[in-house]
Design a protein around this motif. Structure first.
Motif, PDB file in Angstrom:
ATOM      1  N   THR A  82      51.129  25.963  27.089  1.00  0.00           N
ATOM      2  CA  THR A  82      51.114  24.998  25.986  1.00  0.00           C
ATOM      3  C   THR A  82      52.102  25.357  24.891  1.00  0.00           C
ATOM      4  N   ALA A  83      53.036  26.260  25.182  1.00  0.00           N
ATOM      5  CA  ALA A  83      54.034  26.618  24.184  1.00  0.00           C
ATOM      6  C   ALA A  83      54.822  25.384  23.776  1.00  0.00           C
ATOM      7  N   ASP A  84      55.069  25.238  22.471  1.00  0.00           N
ATOM      8  CA  ASP A  84      55.711  24.055  21.939  1.00  0.00           C
ATOM      9  C   ASP A  84      56.754  24.498  20.916  1.00  0.00           C
ATOM     10  N   ALA A  85      57.982  24.001  21.052  1.00  0.00           N
ATOM     11  CA  ALA A  85      59.058  24.424  20.159  1.00  0.00           C
ATOM     12  C   ALA A  85      58.725  24.113  18.704  1.00  0.00           C
ATOM     13  N   GLY A  86      58.165  22.935  18.457  1.00  0.00           N
ATOM     14  CA  GLY A  86      57.824  22.571  17.092  1.00  0.00           C
ATOM     15  C   GLY A  86      56.811  23.518  16.484  1.00  0.00           C
ATOM     16  N   SER A  87      55.806  23.896  17.268  1.00  0.00           N
ATOM     17  CA  SER A  87      54.791  24.818  16.774  1.00  0.00           C
ATOM     18  C   SER A  87      55.388  26.189  16.461  1.00  0.00           C
ATOM     19  N   LEU A  88      56.259  26.675  17.340  1.00  0.00           N
ATOM     20  CA  LEU A  88      56.905  27.968  17.099  1.00  0.00           C
ATOM     21  C   LEU A  88      57.727  27.940  15.812  1.00  0.00           C
ATOM     22  N   LEU A  89      58.468  26.874  15.597  1.00  0.00           N
ATOM     23  CA  LEU A  89      59.313  26.793  14.415  1.00  0.00           C
ATOM     24  C   LEU A  89      58.483  26.604  13.147  1.00  0.00           C
ATOM     25  N   ARG A  90      57.366  25.896  13.255  1.00  0.00           N
ATOM     26  CA  ARG A  90      56.488  25.770  12.083  1.00  0.00           C
ATOM     27  C   ARG A  90      55.899  27.123  11.700  1.00  0.00           C
ATOM     28  N   SER A  91      55.544  27.917  12.698  1.00  0.00           N
ATOM     29  CA  SER A  91      55.018  29.257  12.399  1.00  0.00           C
ATOM     30  C   SER A  91      56.102  30.144  11.794  1.00  0.00           C
ATOM     31  N   VAL A 164      55.560  35.806  31.603  1.00  0.00           N
ATOM     32  CA  VAL A 164      55.571  36.207  30.191  1.00  0.00           C
ATOM     33  C   VAL A 164      56.978  36.617  29.770  1.00  0.00           C
ATOM     34  N   HIS A 165      57.634  37.417  30.597  1.00  0.00           N
ATOM     35  CA  HIS A 165      59.005  37.834  30.285  1.00  0.00           C
ATOM     36  C   HIS A 165      59.922  36.623  30.159  1.00  0.00           C
ATOM     37  N   GLN A 166      59.810  35.677  31.062  1.00  0.00           N
ATOM     38  CA  GLN A 166      60.663  34.490  31.029  1.00  0.00           C
ATOM     39  C   GLN A 166      60.380  33.635  29.790  1.00  0.00           C
ATOM     40  N   ARG A 167      59.106  33.430  29.490  1.00  0.00           N
ATOM     41  CA  ARG A 167      58.731  32.622  28.331  1.00  0.00           C
ATOM     42  C   ARG A 167      59.140  33.317  27.031  1.00  0.00           C
ATOM     43  N   SER A 168      59.002  34.634  26.992  1.00  0.00           N
ATOM     44  CA  SER A 168      59.377  35.380  25.793  1.00  0.00           C
ATOM     45  C   SER A 168      60.873  35.290  25.541  1.00  0.00           C
ATOM     46  N   ALA A 169      61.665  35.315  26.606  1.00  0.00           N
ATOM     47  CA  ALA A 169      63.111  35.172  26.463  1.00  0.00           C
ATOM     48  C   ALA A 169      63.448  33.810  25.858  1.00  0.00           C
ATOM     49  N   ALA A 170      62.770  32.757  26.316  1.00  0.00           N
ATOM     50  CA  ALA A 170      63.014  31.423  25.772  1.00  0.00           C
ATOM     51  C   ALA A 170      62.600  31.354  24.306  1.00  0.00           C
ATOM     52  N   LEU A 172      62.513  33.829  22.135  1.00  0.00           N
ATOM     53  CA  LEU A 172      63.503  34.568  21.356  1.00  0.00           C
ATOM     54  C   LEU A 172      64.757  33.736  21.126  1.00  0.00           C
ATOM     55  N   ASN A 173      65.221  33.047  22.146  1.00  0.00           N
ATOM     56  CA  ASN A 173      66.404  32.207  21.990  1.00  0.00           C
ATOM     57  C   ASN A 173      66.188  31.136  20.924  1.00  0.00           C
ATOM     58  N   LEU A 174      65.014  30.509  20.958  1.00  0.00           N
ATOM     59  CA  LEU A 174      64.703  29.457  19.991  1.00  0.00           C
ATOM     60  C   LEU A 174      64.639  30.024  18.580  1.00  0.00           C
ATOM     61  N   VAL A 175      63.946  31.137  18.407  1.00  0.00           N
ATOM     62  CA  VAL A 175      63.767  31.700  17.070  1.00  0.00           C
ATOM     63  C   VAL A 175      65.086  32.228  16.518  1.00  0.00           C
ATOM     64  N   ARG A 176      65.914  32.793  17.372  1.00  0.00           N
ATOM     65  CA  ARG A 176      67.217  33.263  16.907  1.00  0.00           C
ATOM     66  C   ARG A 176      68.093  32.100  16.460  1.00  0.00           C
ATOM     67  N   ALA A 177      68.022  30.995  17.181  1.00  0.00           N
ATOM     68  CA  ALA A 177      68.778  29.814  16.754  1.00  0.00           C
ATOM     69  C   ALA A 177      68.255  29.298  15.422  1.00  0.00           C
ATOM     70  N   LEU A 396      48.732  39.092   9.619  1.00  0.00           N
ATOM     71  CA  LEU A 396      47.841  37.946   9.701  1.00  0.00           C
ATOM     72  C   LEU A 396      47.941  37.253  11.051  1.00  0.00           C
ATOM     73  N   GLU A 397      46.813  36.748  11.528  1.00  0.00           N
ATOM     74  CA  GLU A 397      46.826  35.808  12.647  1.00  0.00           C
ATOM     75  C   GLU A 397      46.900  34.413  12.044  1.00  0.00           C
ATOM     76  N   LEU A 398      47.992  33.711  12.324  1.00  0.00           N
ATOM     77  CA  LEU A 398      48.247  32.429  11.677  1.00  0.00           C
ATOM     78  C   LEU A 398      49.075  31.525  12.575  1.00  0.00           C
ATOM     79  N   THR A 399      49.110  30.280  12.188  1.00  0.00           N
ATOM     80  CA  THR A 399      49.977  29.289  12.824  1.00  0.00           C
ATOM     81  C   THR A 399      50.437  28.326  11.749  1.00  0.00           C
ATOM     82  N   GLY A 400      51.600  27.740  11.953  1.00  0.00           N
ATOM     83  CA  GLY A 400      52.051  26.708  11.040  1.00  0.00           C
ATOM     84  C   GLY A 400      51.421  25.360  11.309  1.00  0.00           C
ATOM     85  N   ASP A 401      50.622  25.263  12.360  1.00  0.00           N
ATOM     86  CA  ASP A 401      49.982  23.998  12.739  1.00  0.00           C
ATOM     87  C   ASP A 401      48.706  23.743  11.937  1.00  0.00           C
TER      88      ASP A 401
END
Length: 459
Positions: A82-91, A164-170, A172-177, A396-401
Motif C-alpha cells: 500500500t505504499a503511496d508516493a503522496g503519503s511518503l511525501l506528506r510524511s 523490501v530491498h526493492q521497495r526501499s530503493a524506490a 529512497l529515489n522518491l525522497v531524494r528527488a 516519533l511514529e507519525l504520518t503526514g496523512d
C-alpha cells in the motif's frame, strides 16, 4: 574516524552474530528459500553509501555535543502493498515542518531522519496469535509475513526481504528527488505551518507562533552551510539480522564495514541483550547507531552496553533513545543520565514518547493519548535540563496523512473516531496535524521545561 573495534572481514561481520542469542528472528520454514533470498540480497546494490552514513554521524556528533537537535519520525511499519508516493511525501514534508518548529524552539540546527525505506519488520510480544480458537504466527511486519489472518499469509517468507530491498530503493529515489526540489525548502515548510495554523481550532494562537518562527528565519540552522534544505536521512530498526548482514559492505576507502540498508539503524528494547546477536552485529558496523532504552534499564548494564557499542567514545556514534512512558520518565531517566554523564560517556539523548504510552481502546484498537505523549516529552526535557545535559531530540511514529490512530490533540480525535481511518499496520501514529500540534505545544512550554542555571548553549 576512530576504529570501533578490531573490525574484521565482511564475512566475519555477516556471520559473527550467528550462534549467539538472537531475539525476535522469524522461524523461517524453508532454509533453502532463506539461503536463496540472502544470496540475492548479498549480490544486490547498496541502498546507502558510507559517505552519507559518515555525514549523518558528523551531524549526530553535534547533537551529542549540545550543538544540534534531532527530529526523527515516520511509520511504525511500512507496507509493501500500500505504499503511496503522496503519503511518503506528506510524511517527509511533516518532518521538515517539525524541524522548522523545533529548530526555532531550540535555537539550533536540526538533523532530520525518517523512519522510511527499511522499517518493515517489527518485534512482537508473542510468537503466535489466537483468533476464534485458531492459532497462527504473529504478524512481524511485511519483511516477514502478511497481515491477513490465514496460514498462507502468516507463514514467514524470506523472499519478502528481497521485495523490501526493492521497495526501499524506490522510496529512497522518491525522497531524494523531493529533497532536491523547492518543496523541501524553508518557504514551503513555513507555508505548510501557516496552513496548519489557519485550520487549527485556535488559529490566532498558532498563527502568532508561526509568525515568530518566520521572523526568526523560518528554518533550521544557519551559517557555514551546516544544514542543507531537504537533507533527510533514512533509518529503521535493524531487527532482521539475515537482511542486515546480507547488505553489509566494506568501504573501499576506509576498509570499514557498513550496513548499507540505511544511514542509521537502532537496536530495540527487546533486542539489546549485551551478549546477544544484535549487539554483536551492531558493534561491528561503522554506521551511526541507536539503542532504545525502557524504564527497566539498569545504569550499570547501560554503561556496559555503551562501552560495547561505542568503545572509542566518539561523539555521533551512539544515540540513546529513552522510551519510558509518561508515568515513569521523571523517575527512571535521571539515574541513567547521571551515570552515563558521570562516567564521561558521549552519547546523544533522545525521547521516544510513543512506545511507553500505548493503550487499548474499547474498540480493540491500540492507541496513544496525545496528552501522554506531550507529558513524556515535557518530562524528558525537564530531566535533561535539570541535570545540565542536552535534550537531543525526538523520535516519533507519525504520518503526514489524516489518520485516526492516536486520540486527543487540537483536532479532537476521540476513542469513537479510531475505526474511521485507522490504517497503521501495527502501532498507532500521530497524524500530520497532531504532530505539528505536539511541536507547537512543546514550543509553548519551552520556558516551563527549562531549568534556571542551565547554560545557554544547552538551550
Amino acid at each position: 574516524m576512530t576504529p570501533l573495534l578490531d573490525l574484521p572481514s565482511t564475512h566475519t561481520v555477516r556471520t559473527g552474530w550467528r550462534g549467539l542469542p538472537a531475539a525476535q528472528q522469524p522461524a523461517w520454514p524453508d532454509p533453502a528459500a532463506l539461503d536463496e533470498a540472502v544470496a540475492t540480497l548479498t549480490a544486490s546494490l547498496p541502498l546507502v553509501v558510507p559517505r552519507e552514513c559518515d555525514l549523518l554521524r558528523n551531524r549526530l556528533a553535534a547533537v551529542a555535543r549540545g550543538e544540534a537537535f534531532l527530529v526523527q519520525g515516520g511509520d511504525c511499519a511500512e507496507s509493501l502493498d500500500t505504499a503511496d508516493a503522496g503519503s511518503l511525501l506528506r510524511s517527509a514534508g511533516t518532518l521538515q515542518q517539525l524541524a522548522t518548529v523545533f529548530g526555532y524552539m531550540m535555537s539550533l540546527p536540526v538533523v532530520t531522519v525518517a523512519r522510511m525505506a527499511g522499517q518493515y519488520a517489527k518485534p512482537r510480544s508473542a510468537a503466535t496469535e489466537v483468533r476464534d480458537g485458531v492459532e497462527l504466527p504473529v504478524y512481524r511486519g511485511d519483511a516477514v509475513n502478511g497481515q491477513a489472518f490465514t496460514a498462507a499469509a502468516r507463514t514467514p517468507d524470506p523472499h519478502r526481504m528481497v521485495r523490501v530491498h526493492q521497495r526501499s530503493a524506490a522510496t529512497l529515489n522518491l525522497v531524494r528527488a523531493y529533497g532536491a526540489g523547492a518543496q523541501a525548502g524553508p518557504d514551503h515548510a513555513l507555508e505548510g505551518l501557516r496552513r496548519f495554523a489557519a485550520a487549527s481550532p485556535e488559529p490566532a494562537r498558532y498563527g502568532a507562533l508561526t509568525e515568530e518562527i518566520a521572523r526568526a528565519g523560518g528554518f533550521t540552522g544557519t551559517g557555514d552551510g551546516w544544514h542543507t534544505p531537504g537533507e533527510l536521512f533514512m533509518s529503521h530498526e535493524g531487527l532482521l539480522l539475515d537482511y542486515e548482514s546480507a547488505l553489509t559492505r566494506v568501504d573501499a576507502v576506509t576498509g570499514l564495514p557498513y550496513a548499507t540498508s540505511g544511514h542509521l539503524l537502532w537496536i530495540g528494547e527487546r533486542t539489546r541483550r549485551l551478549d546477544g546477536a544484535h549487539v554483536e552485529y551492531f558493534s561491528r558496523i561503522a554506521n551511526p547507531i541507536a539503542v532504545k532504552i525502557g524504564p527497566s534499564a539498569d545504569a550499570d548494564e547501560l554503561l556496559r552496553l555503551v562501552d560495547r557499542l561505542s568503545p572509542g567514545n566518539e561523539a555521533g556514534r551512539l544515540t540513546l533513545v529513552a522510551r519510558m512512558g509518561a508515568r515513569r520518565v521523571r523517575e527512571a531517566l535521571p539515574g541513567l543520565v547521571e551515570r552515563i554523564t558521570a562516567e564521561g560517556r558521549t552519547v546523544g539523548w533522545v525521547s521516544d514518547p510513543m512506545h511507553g504510552n500505548t493503550i487499548s481502546a474499547p474498540s480493540g484498537h491500540k492507541t496513544r493519548r496525545f496528552d501522554d505523549i506531550l507529558d513524556e516529552l515535557s518530562g524528558f526535557f525537564e530531566v535533561l535540563h535539570g541535570l545540565g545535559a542536552h535534550p537531543g531530540g525526538v523520535h516519533l511514529e507519525l504520518t503526514g496523512d489524516d489518520v485516526t490512530e492516536c486520540v486527543g490533540g487540537g483536532a479532537g480525535v476521540g476513542m469513537a473516531d479510531l475505526p474511521l481511518r485507522y490504517r497503521s499496520a501495527c502501532d498507532p501514529r500521530l497524524n500530520g496535524d497532531q504532530s505539528l500540534d505536539l511541536a507547537y505545544r512543546l514550543l509553548e512550554l519551552r520556558d516551563a521545561v527549562r531549568v534556571p542555571g542551565v547554560p545557554e548553549a544547552l538551550r
